[in-house]
Design an enzyme around this catalytic site. Structure first.
Site, PDB file in Angstrom:
ATOM      1  CG  ASP A   1      16.444  -6.503 -12.608  1.00 32.84           C
ATOM      2  OD1 ASP A   1      15.489  -5.976 -12.014  1.00 32.84           O
ATOM      3  OD2 ASP A   1      16.507  -6.587 -13.847  1.00 32.84           O
TER       4      ASP A   1
ATOM      5  N   GLY B   1      10.726   4.067 -25.602  1.00 33.66           N
ATOM      6  CA  GLY B   1      11.796   3.684 -26.516  1.00 33.66           C
ATOM      7  C   GLY B   1      12.936   4.673 -26.653  1.00 33.66           C
TER       8      GLY B   1
ATOM      9  CG  HIS C   1      17.761  -2.837 -13.340  1.00 33.73           C
ATOM     10  ND1 HIS C   1      16.397  -2.783 -13.309  1.00 33.73           N
ATOM     11  CD2 HIS C   1      18.173  -2.806 -12.048  1.00 33.73           C
ATOM     12  CE1 HIS C   1      15.989  -2.715 -12.053  1.00 33.73           C
ATOM     13  NE2 HIS C   1      17.051  -2.716 -11.269  1.00 33.73           N
TER      14      HIS C   1
ATOM     15  CD  GLU D   1      18.037   4.104 -17.841  1.00 30.08           C
ATOM     16  OE1 GLU D   1      17.202   4.963 -18.165  1.00 30.08           O
ATOM     17  OE2 GLU D   1      17.734   2.963 -17.451  1.00 30.08           O
TER      18      GLU D   1
ATOM     19  CG  ASN E   1      17.092  -5.820 -18.347  1.00 29.40           C
ATOM     20  OD1 ASN E   1      16.192  -5.343 -19.017  1.00 29.40           O
ATOM     21  ND2 ASN E   1      17.236  -5.565 -17.049  1.00 29.40           N
TER      22      ASN E   1
ATOM     23  CG  LEU F   1      11.697 -12.363 -21.077  1.00 32.30           C
ATOM     24  CD1 LEU F   1      12.941 -11.854 -21.789  1.00 32.30           C
ATOM     25  CD2 LEU F   1      10.630 -12.785 -22.081  1.00 32.30           C
TER      26      LEU F   1
ATOM     27  CG  MET G   1       8.450  -2.290 -18.485  1.00 33.38           C
ATOM     28  SD  MET G   1       9.912  -2.204 -17.433  1.00 33.38           S
ATOM     29  CE  MET G   1       9.130  -2.092 -15.854  1.00 33.38           C
ATOM     30  CG  HIS G   2       6.809 -10.431 -19.921  1.00 34.99           C
ATOM     31  ND1 HIS G   2       5.556 -10.778 -19.476  1.00 34.99           N
ATOM     32  CD2 HIS G   2       7.433 -11.606 -20.246  1.00 34.99           C
ATOM     33  CE1 HIS G   2       5.420 -12.098 -19.553  1.00 34.99           C
ATOM     34  NE2 HIS G   2       6.539 -12.618 -20.016  1.00 34.99           N
TER      35      HIS G   2
HETATM   36  N1  LIG Z   1      14.275 -13.584 -16.604  1.00 31.81           N
HETATM   37  C1  LIG Z   1      14.418 -12.231 -16.626  1.00 31.81           C
HETATM   38  N2  LIG Z   1      13.490 -11.477 -17.241  1.00 31.81           N
HETATM   39  C2  LIG Z   1      13.647 -10.124 -17.259  1.00 31.81           C
HETATM   40  C3  LIG Z   1      14.736  -9.519 -16.617  1.00 31.81           C
HETATM   41  C4  LIG Z   1      15.704 -10.356 -15.982  1.00 31.81           C
HETATM   42  O1  LIG Z   1      16.734  -9.878 -15.429  1.00 31.81           O
HETATM   43  N3  LIG Z   1      15.504 -11.707 -16.012  1.00 31.81           N
HETATM   44  N4  LIG Z   1      14.841  -8.131 -16.584  1.00 31.81           N
HETATM   45  C5  LIG Z   1      13.574  -7.446 -16.790  1.00 31.81           C
HETATM   46  C6  LIG Z   1      13.612  -5.957 -16.828  1.00 31.81           C
HETATM   47  N5  LIG Z   1      13.207  -5.514 -15.502  1.00 31.81           N
HETATM   48  C7  LIG Z   1      14.137  -4.829 -14.788  1.00 31.81           C
HETATM   49  O2  LIG Z   1      15.225  -4.480 -15.284  1.00 31.81           O
HETATM   50  C8  LIG Z   1      11.938  -5.880 -14.978  1.00 31.81           C
HETATM   51  C9  LIG Z   1      10.809  -5.638 -15.752  1.00 31.81           C
HETATM   52  C10 LIG Z   1       9.551  -6.007 -15.277  1.00 31.81           C
HETATM   53  C11 LIG Z   1       9.429  -6.626 -14.055  1.00 31.81           C
HETATM   54  C12 LIG Z   1       8.074  -7.072 -13.586  1.00 31.81           C
HETATM   55  O3  LIG Z   1       7.836  -7.273 -12.407  1.00 31.81           O
HETATM   56  N6  LIG Z   1       7.170  -7.243 -14.564  1.00 31.81           N
HETATM   57  C13 LIG Z   1       5.809  -7.760 -14.277  1.00 31.81           C
HETATM   58  C14 LIG Z   1       4.785  -6.930 -15.014  1.00 31.81           C
HETATM   59  C15 LIG Z   1       4.966  -5.477 -14.660  1.00 31.81           C
HETATM   60  C16 LIG Z   1       4.195  -4.591 -15.647  1.00 31.81           C
HETATM   61  O4  LIG Z   1       3.616  -5.137 -16.599  1.00 31.81           O
HETATM   62  O5  LIG Z   1       4.239  -3.357 -15.430  1.00 31.81           O
HETATM   63  C17 LIG Z   1       5.719  -9.181 -14.797  1.00 31.81           C
HETATM   64  O6  LIG Z   1       6.552  -9.562 -15.685  1.00 31.81           O
HETATM   65  O7  LIG Z   1       4.787  -9.861 -14.364  1.00 31.81           O
HETATM   66  C18 LIG Z   1      10.548  -6.866 -13.276  1.00 31.81           C
HETATM   67  C19 LIG Z   1      11.817  -6.488 -13.741  1.00 31.81           C
HETATM   68  C20 LIG Z   1      12.894  -7.946 -18.028  1.00 31.81           C
HETATM   69  N7  LIG Z   1      12.727  -9.364 -17.910  1.00 31.81           N
HETATM   70  N1  LIG Z   2      13.248  -2.914 -14.757  1.00 38.81           N
HETATM   71  C1  LIG Z   2      13.296  -2.485 -16.114  1.00 38.81           C
HETATM   72  C2  LIG Z   2      13.219  -0.995 -16.199  1.00 38.81           C
HETATM   73  O1  LIG Z   2      12.780  -0.319 -15.274  1.00 38.81           O
HETATM   74  N2  LIG Z   2      13.662  -0.453 -17.346  1.00 38.81           N
HETATM   75  C3  LIG Z   2      13.666   0.975 -17.533  1.00 38.81           C
HETATM   76  O2  LIG Z   2      12.572   1.361 -18.358  1.00 38.81           O
HETATM   77  C4  LIG Z   2      12.934   2.591 -18.982  1.00 38.81           C
HETATM   78  C5  LIG Z   2      12.602   2.457 -20.446  1.00 38.81           C
HETATM   79  O3  LIG Z   2      12.671   3.708 -21.036  1.00 38.81           O
HETATM   80  P1  LIG Z   2      12.514   3.835 -22.644  1.00 38.81           P
HETATM   81  O4  LIG Z   2      11.276   3.045 -23.027  1.00 38.81           O
HETATM   82  O5  LIG Z   2      12.389   5.308 -22.885  1.00 38.81           O
HETATM   83  O6  LIG Z   2      13.761   3.233 -23.248  1.00 38.81           O
HETATM   84  C6  LIG Z   2      14.432   2.798 -18.754  1.00 38.81           C
HETATM   85  O7  LIG Z   2      14.644   3.740 -17.727  1.00 38.81           O
HETATM   86  C7  LIG Z   2      14.878   1.443 -18.301  1.00 38.81           C
HETATM   87  O8  LIG Z   2      16.002   1.459 -17.445  1.00 38.81           O
END
Ligand SMILES: Nc1nc2c(c(=O)[nH]1)N[C@@H](CN(C=O)c1ccc(C(=O)N[C@@H](CCC(=O)O)C(=O)O)cc1)CN2
Ligand SMILES: NCC(=O)N[C@@H]1O[C@H](COP(=O)([O-])[O-])[C@@H](O)[C@H]1O
Length: 205
Positions: A156, A13, A116, A185, A114, A99, A96-97
Protein backbone atom coordinates in the site's frame (compact mmCIF):
# COMPACT_ATOMS: atom_id res chain seq x y z
CA UNK A 1 -6.78 -2.67 -30.81
CA UNK A 2 -8.75 -3.17 -27.58
CA UNK A 3 -6.54 -2.94 -24.51
CA UNK A 4 -6.61 -5.86 -22.09
CA UNK A 5 -7.44 -5.65 -18.39
CA UNK A 6 -6.76 -8.47 -15.93
CA UNK A 7 -8.56 -8.18 -12.59
CA UNK A 8 -7.52 -10.01 -9.42
CA UNK A 9 -10.14 -10.54 -6.71
CA UNK A 10 -10.69 -12.41 -3.48
CA UNK A 11 -14.28 -11.66 -2.57
CA UNK A 12 -17.70 -10.31 -3.55
CA UNK A 13 -16.35 -8.41 -6.53
CA UNK A 14 -18.42 -5.24 -6.32
CA UNK A 15 -15.41 -3.29 -7.62
CA UNK A 16 -14.99 -5.82 -10.41
CA UNK A 17 -18.65 -5.21 -11.22
CA UNK A 18 -17.96 -1.48 -11.43
CA UNK A 19 -15.20 -2.21 -13.95
CA UNK A 20 -17.50 -4.52 -15.92
CA UNK A 21 -20.27 -1.89 -15.95
CA UNK A 22 -17.82 0.82 -17.04
CA UNK A 23 -17.85 -0.63 -20.54
CA UNK A 24 -14.52 0.94 -21.46
CA UNK A 25 -14.63 2.02 -25.11
CA UNK A 26 -11.04 0.98 -25.79
CA UNK A 27 -10.49 -1.87 -23.36
CA UNK A 28 -12.05 -5.04 -22.00
CA UNK A 29 -11.53 -7.39 -19.07
CA UNK A 30 -9.84 -10.51 -20.45
CA UNK A 31 -9.35 -12.47 -17.21
CA UNK A 32 -10.68 -12.49 -13.65
CA UNK A 33 -8.37 -14.38 -11.31
CA UNK A 34 -9.21 -15.24 -7.70
CA UNK A 35 -7.31 -16.87 -4.86
CA UNK A 36 -10.60 -17.89 -3.26
CA UNK A 37 -12.85 -20.46 -4.97
CA UNK A 38 -16.00 -19.06 -3.40
CA UNK A 39 -15.32 -15.49 -4.50
CA UNK A 40 -18.63 -14.22 -5.88
CA UNK A 41 -16.65 -12.07 -8.29
CA UNK A 42 -15.97 -15.24 -10.30
CA UNK A 43 -19.72 -15.65 -10.75
CA UNK A 44 -20.00 -12.02 -11.84
CA UNK A 45 -17.44 -12.72 -14.57
CA UNK A 46 -19.12 -15.94 -15.67
CA UNK A 47 -22.50 -14.15 -15.85
CA UNK A 48 -21.29 -11.62 -18.39
CA UNK A 49 -22.31 -11.94 -22.01
CA UNK A 50 -19.98 -13.17 -23.36
CA UNK A 51 -18.56 -14.63 -20.14
CA UNK A 52 -15.23 -13.24 -18.96
CA UNK A 53 -12.59 -16.00 -18.63
CA UNK A 54 -11.84 -16.85 -15.01
CA UNK A 55 -9.09 -18.64 -13.13
CA UNK A 56 -8.63 -19.71 -9.55
CA UNK A 57 -5.48 -20.58 -7.60
CA UNK A 58 -5.34 -20.57 -3.79
CA UNK A 59 -2.10 -20.53 -1.82
CA UNK A 60 -2.68 -23.34 0.67
CA UNK A 61 -3.99 -25.97 -1.78
CA UNK A 62 -1.10 -25.05 -4.11
CA UNK A 63 1.49 -25.59 -1.35
CA UNK A 64 -0.21 -28.83 -0.25
CA UNK A 65 -0.28 -30.23 -3.77
CA UNK A 66 3.35 -29.33 -4.47
CA UNK A 67 5.54 -30.22 -1.44
CA UNK A 68 8.69 -28.16 -1.41
CA UNK A 69 7.13 -25.31 -3.30
CA UNK A 70 7.02 -21.92 -1.59
CA UNK A 71 4.88 -18.83 -1.41
CA UNK A 72 7.30 -17.28 -3.89
CA UNK A 73 6.63 -20.15 -6.31
CA UNK A 74 2.90 -19.51 -5.87
CA UNK A 75 3.35 -15.82 -6.63
CA UNK A 76 5.29 -16.72 -9.78
CA UNK A 77 2.47 -19.08 -10.82
CA UNK A 78 -0.04 -16.27 -10.33
CA UNK A 79 2.15 -14.06 -12.50
CA UNK A 80 2.27 -16.68 -15.24
CA UNK A 81 -1.54 -17.03 -15.23
CA UNK A 82 -1.81 -13.24 -15.48
CA UNK A 83 0.78 -12.94 -18.26
CA UNK A 84 -0.87 -15.68 -20.32
CA UNK A 85 -3.80 -13.24 -20.67
CA UNK A 86 -1.46 -10.66 -22.21
CA UNK A 87 -2.59 -7.74 -20.00
CA UNK A 88 -2.01 -4.06 -20.67
CA UNK A 89 -2.95 -3.36 -17.06
CA UNK A 90 -3.54 -5.50 -13.96
CA UNK A 91 -6.07 -4.28 -11.37
CA UNK A 92 -6.12 -5.67 -7.81
CA UNK A 93 -9.76 -5.20 -6.80
CA UNK A 94 -10.05 -6.65 -3.33
CA UNK A 95 -7.16 -9.07 -3.90
CA UNK A 96 -6.23 -10.11 -0.38
CA UNK A 97 -2.77 -11.59 -0.91
CA UNK A 98 0.51 -9.72 -0.60
CA UNK A 99 2.41 -10.25 -3.84
CA UNK A 100 6.13 -10.93 -3.52
CA UNK A 101 9.06 -10.04 -5.73
CA UNK A 102 8.67 -13.16 -7.86
CA UNK A 103 5.33 -11.74 -9.07
CA UNK A 104 6.52 -8.15 -9.35
CA UNK A 105 9.69 -9.09 -11.28
CA UNK A 106 7.71 -11.10 -13.83
CA UNK A 107 5.22 -8.26 -14.26
CA UNK A 108 7.89 -5.59 -14.87
CA UNK A 109 6.70 -3.35 -17.68
CA UNK A 110 3.02 -4.03 -16.99
CA UNK A 111 1.21 -1.51 -14.77
CA UNK A 112 -0.20 -3.19 -11.65
CA UNK A 113 -2.58 -1.07 -9.58
CA UNK A 114 -4.44 -1.71 -6.33
CA UNK A 115 -7.62 -0.34 -4.80
CA UNK A 116 -7.16 0.40 -1.11
CA UNK A 117 -9.92 1.63 1.25
CA UNK A 118 -7.78 4.24 3.01
CA UNK A 119 -5.74 7.36 2.26
CA UNK A 120 -2.03 7.30 1.40
CA UNK A 121 0.12 6.39 4.38
CA UNK A 122 -2.88 5.58 6.60
CA UNK A 123 -4.24 2.21 7.74
CA UNK A 124 -2.14 0.05 5.41
CA UNK A 125 -3.03 -3.61 5.13
CA UNK A 126 -6.32 -5.17 6.10
CA UNK A 127 -9.38 -4.01 8.09
CA UNK A 128 -8.56 -0.44 7.05
CA UNK A 129 -12.15 0.81 7.16
CA UNK A 130 -12.76 -0.48 10.66
CA UNK A 131 -9.45 0.98 11.90
CA UNK A 132 -10.23 4.38 10.39
CA UNK A 133 -13.70 4.32 11.96
CA UNK A 134 -12.23 3.54 15.39
CA UNK A 135 -9.73 6.41 14.94
CA UNK A 136 -12.64 8.77 14.17
CA UNK A 137 -14.56 7.62 17.22
CA UNK A 138 -11.48 8.41 19.31
CA UNK A 139 -11.36 11.90 17.80
CA UNK A 140 -8.09 11.19 15.98
CA UNK A 141 -9.38 12.00 12.49
CA UNK A 142 -12.30 13.61 10.64
CA UNK A 143 -12.02 11.70 7.39
CA UNK A 144 -10.71 8.60 5.69
CA UNK A 145 -11.06 7.68 2.02
CA UNK A 146 -9.85 5.38 -0.71
CA UNK A 147 -7.19 5.33 -3.35
CA UNK A 148 -5.81 3.44 -6.28
CA UNK A 149 -2.06 3.17 -6.14
CA UNK A 150 0.72 1.46 -8.04
CA UNK A 151 1.68 -1.89 -6.59
CA UNK A 152 5.23 -2.12 -5.24
CA UNK A 153 6.86 -4.50 -2.80
CA UNK A 154 5.96 -2.33 0.19
CA UNK A 155 2.27 -2.95 0.81
CA UNK A 156 0.00 0.00 0.00
CA UNK A 157 3.00 2.33 -0.34
CA UNK A 158 3.09 2.61 -4.15
CA UNK A 159 2.57 6.02 -5.79
CA UNK A 160 -1.11 7.01 -5.76
CA UNK A 161 -2.92 7.16 -9.10
CA UNK A 162 -6.12 8.62 -7.68
CA UNK A 163 -7.15 9.54 -4.12
CA UNK A 164 -10.65 10.34 -2.83
CA UNK A 165 -11.32 11.61 0.71
CA UNK A 166 -14.52 10.49 2.42
CA UNK A 167 -15.35 12.59 5.49
CA UNK A 168 -17.01 11.07 8.54
CA UNK A 169 -20.43 12.47 9.36
CA UNK A 170 -22.03 13.07 12.78
CA UNK A 171 -23.93 9.97 13.83
CA UNK A 172 -22.05 7.70 11.45
CA UNK A 173 -22.07 4.00 12.16
CA UNK A 174 -19.46 1.71 10.64
CA UNK A 175 -22.12 0.55 8.18
CA UNK A 176 -23.18 4.06 7.11
CA UNK A 177 -19.57 5.10 6.58
CA UNK A 178 -18.75 1.88 4.72
CA UNK A 179 -21.69 2.48 2.39
CA UNK A 180 -20.32 5.90 1.40
CA UNK A 181 -16.78 4.62 1.14
CA UNK A 182 -17.65 1.66 -1.10
CA UNK A 183 -19.64 3.96 -3.39
CA UNK A 184 -16.55 6.16 -3.68
CA UNK A 185 -14.40 3.10 -4.44
CA UNK A 186 -16.64 2.06 -7.34
CA UNK A 187 -16.01 5.46 -8.97
CA UNK A 188 -12.32 5.68 -8.11
CA UNK A 189 -11.41 2.24 -9.46
CA UNK A 190 -13.01 3.02 -12.84
CA UNK A 191 -11.53 6.51 -13.09
CA UNK A 192 -8.05 5.32 -12.08
CA UNK A 193 -8.13 2.41 -14.54
CA UNK A 194 -9.18 4.84 -17.29
CA UNK A 195 -6.26 7.11 -16.35
CA UNK A 196 -3.73 4.28 -16.61
CA UNK A 197 -5.20 3.00 -19.88
CA UNK A 198 -4.90 6.49 -21.33
CA UNK A 199 -1.15 6.64 -20.67
CA UNK A 200 0.20 3.12 -20.36
CA UNK A 201 3.76 4.14 -21.13
CA UNK A 202 3.81 6.51 -18.15
CA UNK A 203 2.65 3.77 -15.78
CA UNK A 204 4.73 0.90 -17.15
CA UNK A 205 7.61 0.60 -14.70
N1 LIG B 1 3.30 -6.30 -3.07
C1 LIG B 1 2.03 -5.87 -2.83
N2 LIG B 1 1.03 -6.76 -2.78
C2 LIG B 1 -0.23 -6.32 -2.55
C3 LIG B 1 -0.49 -4.96 -2.33
C4 LIG B 1 0.60 -4.04 -2.40
O1 LIG B 1 0.43 -2.80 -2.26
N3 LIG B 1 1.85 -4.54 -2.65
N4 LIG B 1 -1.78 -4.54 -2.02
C5 LIG B 1 -2.63 -5.59 -1.48
C6 LIG B 1 -4.04 -5.23 -1.18
N5 LIG B 1 -4.09 -4.98 0.25
C7 LIG B 1 -4.42 -3.71 0.62
O2 LIG B 1 -4.79 -2.85 -0.20
C8 LIG B 1 -3.72 -5.99 1.17
C9 LIG B 1 -4.31 -7.24 1.05
C10 LIG B 1 -3.95 -8.27 1.93
C11 LIG B 1 -3.00 -8.04 2.90
C12 LIG B 1 -2.58 -9.17 3.79
O3 LIG B 1 -2.05 -8.97 4.87
N6 LIG B 1 -2.82 -10.40 3.30
C13 LIG B 1 -2.39 -11.62 4.02
C14 LIG B 1 -3.51 -12.63 4.02
C15 LIG B 1 -4.75 -12.00 4.59
C16 LIG B 1 -5.98 -12.87 4.28
O4 LIG B 1 -5.82 -13.88 3.58
O5 LIG B 1 -7.07 -12.46 4.74
C17 LIG B 1 -1.21 -12.23 3.28
O6 LIG B 1 -1.04 -11.91 2.05
O7 LIG B 1 -0.54 -13.04 3.90
C18 LIG B 1 -2.41 -6.80 3.03
C19 LIG B 1 -2.78 -5.76 2.16
C20 LIG B 1 -2.61 -6.79 -2.38
N7 LIG B 1 -1.25 -7.22 -2.54
N1 LIG C 1 -6.31 -4.06 1.49
C1 LIG C 1 -7.14 -4.44 0.39
C2 LIG C 1 -8.58 -4.20 0.70
O1 LIG C 1 -8.98 -4.08 1.85
N2 LIG C 1 -9.40 -4.13 -0.36
C3 LIG C 1 -10.80 -3.87 -0.19
O2 LIG C 1 -11.54 -5.08 -0.34
C4 LIG C 1 -12.86 -4.72 -0.75
C5 LIG C 1 -13.22 -5.61 -1.91
O3 LIG C 1 -14.58 -5.50 -2.16
P1 LIG C 1 -15.21 -6.23 -3.45
O4 LIG C 1 -14.72 -7.67 -3.43
O5 LIG C 1 -16.69 -6.10 -3.26
O6 LIG C 1 -14.70 -5.49 -4.66
C6 LIG C 1 -12.82 -3.25 -1.16
O7 LIG C 1 -13.37 -2.44 -0.14
C7 LIG C 1 -11.35 -2.98 -1.28
O8 LIG C 1 -10.98 -1.64 -1.02
Amino acid sequence: MSKRIVVLISGSGTNLQALIDANFSDASICLVLSNRKAAYGLERARSCSPPIPTAYLALQPYLKSLPGHTRSDYDAEIAKLVLEAKPDVVVLAGWMHVLGESFLDLLKGVPVINLHPALPGEFDGTHSIERAFEAWKKGETTRSGCMVHRVVKEVDRGAPVLVREVPFQEGDTLESFETRLHAAEWEVIVEATRTVLADLKAFAT
